[in-house]
Design an enzyme around this catalytic site. Structure first.
Site, short mmCIF file in Angstrom:
data_model
loop_
_atom_site.label_atom_id
_atom_site.label_comp_id
_atom_site.label_asym_id
_atom_site.label_seq_id
_atom_site.Cartn_x
_atom_site.Cartn_y
_atom_site.Cartn_z
N THR A 137 1.04 -1.24 0.01
CA THR A 137 -0.29 0.30 -0.10
C THR A 137 0.56 1.41 0.29
OG1 THR A 137 -1.48 1.46 1.18
CG2 THR A 137 0.36 -0.51 2.53
N ASP A 138 -0.01 2.36 -0.28
CA ASP A 138 0.82 3.76 0.22
C ASP A 138 1.23 3.87 0.67
OD1 ASP A 138 -1.98 4.43 -0.12
OD2 ASP A 138 -1.89 5.99 -2.10
N GLU A 139 0.08 3.76 1.75
CA GLU A 139 0.06 4.35 3.44
C GLU A 139 1.75 3.83 4.09
OE1 GLU A 139 -3.72 2.99 5.97
OE2 GLU A 139 -4.33 2.66 4.12
N TYR A 163 -1.72 -0.59 11.12
CA TYR A 163 -1.80 -1.56 9.67
C TYR A 163 -0.70 -1.16 8.93
CZ TYR A 163 -3.29 -1.68 4.64
OH TYR A 163 -3.40 -1.98 3.46
N LYS A 167 2.42 -3.42 7.18
CA LYS A 167 2.56 -3.63 5.55
C LYS A 167 4.09 -2.92 5.48
CE LYS A 167 -0.19 -4.80 2.95
NZ LYS A 167 -0.16 -6.31 2.50
P1 NAD Z 1 -9.29 -7.65 2.24
O1 NAD Z 1 -9.29 -7.38 3.96
O2 NAD Z 1 -10.36 -7.26 1.17
O3 NAD Z 1 -8.90 -9.30 2.10
C1 NAD Z 1 -8.22 -10.12 2.71
C2 NAD Z 1 -8.36 -10.98 2.02
O4 NAD Z 1 -7.31 -11.81 3.06
C3 NAD Z 1 -9.67 -11.60 2.71
O5 NAD Z 1 -10.11 -12.40 2.02
C4 NAD Z 1 -9.30 -12.49 3.66
O6 NAD Z 1 -9.74 -13.79 4.25
C5 NAD Z 1 -7.11 -13.20 3.74
N1 NAD Z 1 -6.99 -13.30 4.63
C6 NAD Z 1 -6.19 -12.99 5.92
N2 NAD Z 1 -5.36 -12.96 6.58
C7 NAD Z 1 -5.39 -14.16 5.57
C8 NAD Z 1 -4.69 -15.06 6.71
N3 NAD Z 1 -3.71 -15.37 7.62
N4 NAD Z 1 -4.30 -16.43 5.72
C9 NAD Z 1 -4.92 -16.62 4.61
N5 NAD Z 1 -5.71 -15.07 4.02
C10 NAD Z 1 -5.31 -14.33 4.73
O7 NAD Z 1 -8.33 -7.02 1.21
P2 NAD Z 1 -8.00 -5.95 -0.06
O8 NAD Z 1 -8.97 -4.69 0.04
O9 NAD Z 1 -8.10 -6.92 -0.97
O10 NAD Z 1 -6.51 -5.68 0.21
C11 NAD Z 1 -5.57 -6.91 -0.50
C12 NAD Z 1 -4.43 -6.57 -0.04
O11 NAD Z 1 -4.43 -5.39 -1.10
C13 NAD Z 1 -3.43 -6.65 0.90
O12 NAD Z 1 -2.68 -6.94 1.08
C14 NAD Z 1 -3.69 -4.80 0.96
O13 NAD Z 1 -3.14 -4.09 2.06
C15 NAD Z 1 -3.67 -4.13 0.22
N6 NAD Z 1 -3.58 -2.97 -0.34
C16 NAD Z 1 -5.57 -2.86 -0.29
C17 NAD Z 1 -5.30 -1.03 -0.83
C18 NAD Z 1 -7.28 -1.03 -0.63
O14 NAD Z 1 -7.47 -0.23 -1.00
N7 NAD Z 1 -8.21 -1.81 -0.78
C19 NAD Z 1 -4.66 -0.63 -1.30
C20 NAD Z 1 -3.30 -0.85 -1.53
C21 NAD Z 1 -2.99 -1.66 -0.84
#
Ligand code: NAD
Length: 361
Positions: A137-139, A163, A167
């Site tokens: 993430t950009d965070e 968080y 990350k």
């Molecule tokens: P989300 O919370 O919707 O989904 C996370 C998934 O990971 C879920 O299906 C959960 O069951 C699974 N999970 C969690 N812990 C687990 C474990 N211990 N073992 C196996 N599976 C596990 O998240 P998202 O929004 O889809 O984000 C996905 C990735 O992208 C993350 O790494 C997040 O940091 C990154 N990201 C998200 C955003 C955003 O805006 N949502 C932006 C930049 C980066």
């Protein structure tokens, strides 16, 4: 380059992971193994359009469980790992950071170790093409002030929430495994995503659903925090571009060039709901539902991404503007209450019974 046959996606039942899997099954010919623990944030319904495909397999596994990960790697023999599994909600990380440390840091460490051992079983073209793609993430870069230049790939790390700190730690582990053990890693850091199948604790789906139902729309502080918004299917295409063509050891920032204040976002949603949904019972415009609530502690003021490297080097750029993407997103929530309603009333957890077991397709 070797043919990429099997892509192991962690967190594939989440918001972005499910968009990646729908993209891989619909638009490529690779096999996909979805490794997901199914936390509260997971929803297998987001994969219903692809889960019967013979190229899709699901493994309900915690990435913190090395033994299970070893079995999954042995069984499916992946060519690429796309690592999205994480605890992802900042507010939850403030209330209870433990799961963030376990999954985002310890889980990433365990996955790296198993991927390293797997790399040793590959040779020739397959070894050369193997990638461990860490999705971040950009965070991790902290907070910008108005007028500061956007985050580039070399911006200093300055995480400020549990968080983003977890990350950032996982990013450092991934880079270290690349440098120290020669694991072919690629990293990407992305701005805020929005779009279909987004869990309704996050700003945009929360505001769409509350606004539709005529409930108050709570906005942190003065609503002047700025985020750069990217439509999730644009992100999914970027991620596959990076995983399949990115250079080992490199990192890529991904963003939508759509900086908006939170208040601007909520106002656009109100206006689109006024246009597309039945009017409120009191006949007022939905902007009247907006209320300002005490700000979140350590709330980063502004994130902004310079995504010129991925455009220049890998040829990716977003297709949606915020205006086109948010309109489609509001439409999707209006048309898909059967996806989000069970989350609000808690019955979606029951939906998992019978679909959460291990299957290999
Ligand atoms: P989300 O919370 O919707 O989904 C996370 C998934 O990971 C879920 O299906 C959960 O069951 C699974 N999970 C969690 N812990 C687990 C474990 N211990 N073992 C196996 N599976 C596990 O998240 P998202 O929004 O889809 O984000 C996905 C990735 O992208 C993350 O790494 C997040 O940091 C990154 N990201 C998200 C955003 C955003 O805006 N949502 C932006 C930049 C980066």
């Amino acid at each position: 380059m070797a043919d990429i046959r099997t892509v192991l996606v962690t967190g594939g039942a989440g918001f972005i992971g499910s968009a990646v899997i729908r993209h891989l099954i619909n638009d490529t010919d690779v096999r996909v193994v979805n490794v997901d623990k199914l936390t509260y944030a997971a929803n297998l319904k987001s994969l219903l359009s692809v889960s019967d495909d013979p190229r899709y397999a699901f493994e309900q596994v915690d990435i913190g469980d090395s033994g299970e990960l070893e079995r999954v790697f042995r069984t499916h023999d992946p060519d690429i790992v796309m690592h999205l599994a994480a605890e992802s909600h900042v507010d939850r990380s403030i209330d209870g950071p433990e799961d963030f440390i376990q999954t985002n840091i310890v889980g990433t460490f365990r996955l790296l170790q198993v991927a390293r051992a797997h790399l040793d079983t590959l040779d020739g073209d397959r070894r050369a093409a193997f990638r461990f793609h860490h999705i971040s993430t950009d965070e991790v870069f902290g907070s910008l002030y108005p007028g500061d230049p956007e985050f580039t790939e070399t911006h200093a790390y300055d995480p400020r929430s549990p968080y983003s700190a977890s990350k950032a730690a996982s990013d450092h582990l991934v880079r270290a495994w690349g440098e120290t053990y020669g694991l072919p890693v690629v990293l990407s850091n992305c701005s805020n995503n929005y779009g279909p199948y987004h869990f309704p604790e996050k700003l945009i789906p929360l505001m769409i659903i509350k606004g539709l139902q005529g409930e108050p729309l709570p906005v942190y502080g003065k609503g002047d925090n700025v985020r750069d918004w990217l439509q999730v299917e644009d992100h999914a295409r970027a991620l596959w571009t990076i995983a399949s063509t990115g250079v080992a050891g490199e990192r890529y920032n991904v963003g939508g060039n759509n900086e908006k204040t939170n208040l601007e976002v909520v106002e656009v949603i109100c206006d689109l709901l006024d246009e597309m949904a039945p009017p409120l019972s009191d006949g007022k415009a939905r902007r009247s539902l907006i209320s300002f609530v005490t700000d979140r502690p350590g709330h980063d003021f502004r994130y902004a991404i310079d995504a010129s490297k991925i455009k220049r080097e890998l040829g990716w750029e977003p297709r949606d503007t915020f205006e086109t993407g948010i309109r489609q997103t509001v439409r999707w929530y209006l048309d898909n209450a059967d996806w989000w309603q069970p989350i609000l009333d808690g019955t979606y957890k029951l939906d998992r019974v019978g679909t959460g077991s291990k299957t290999a397709g």
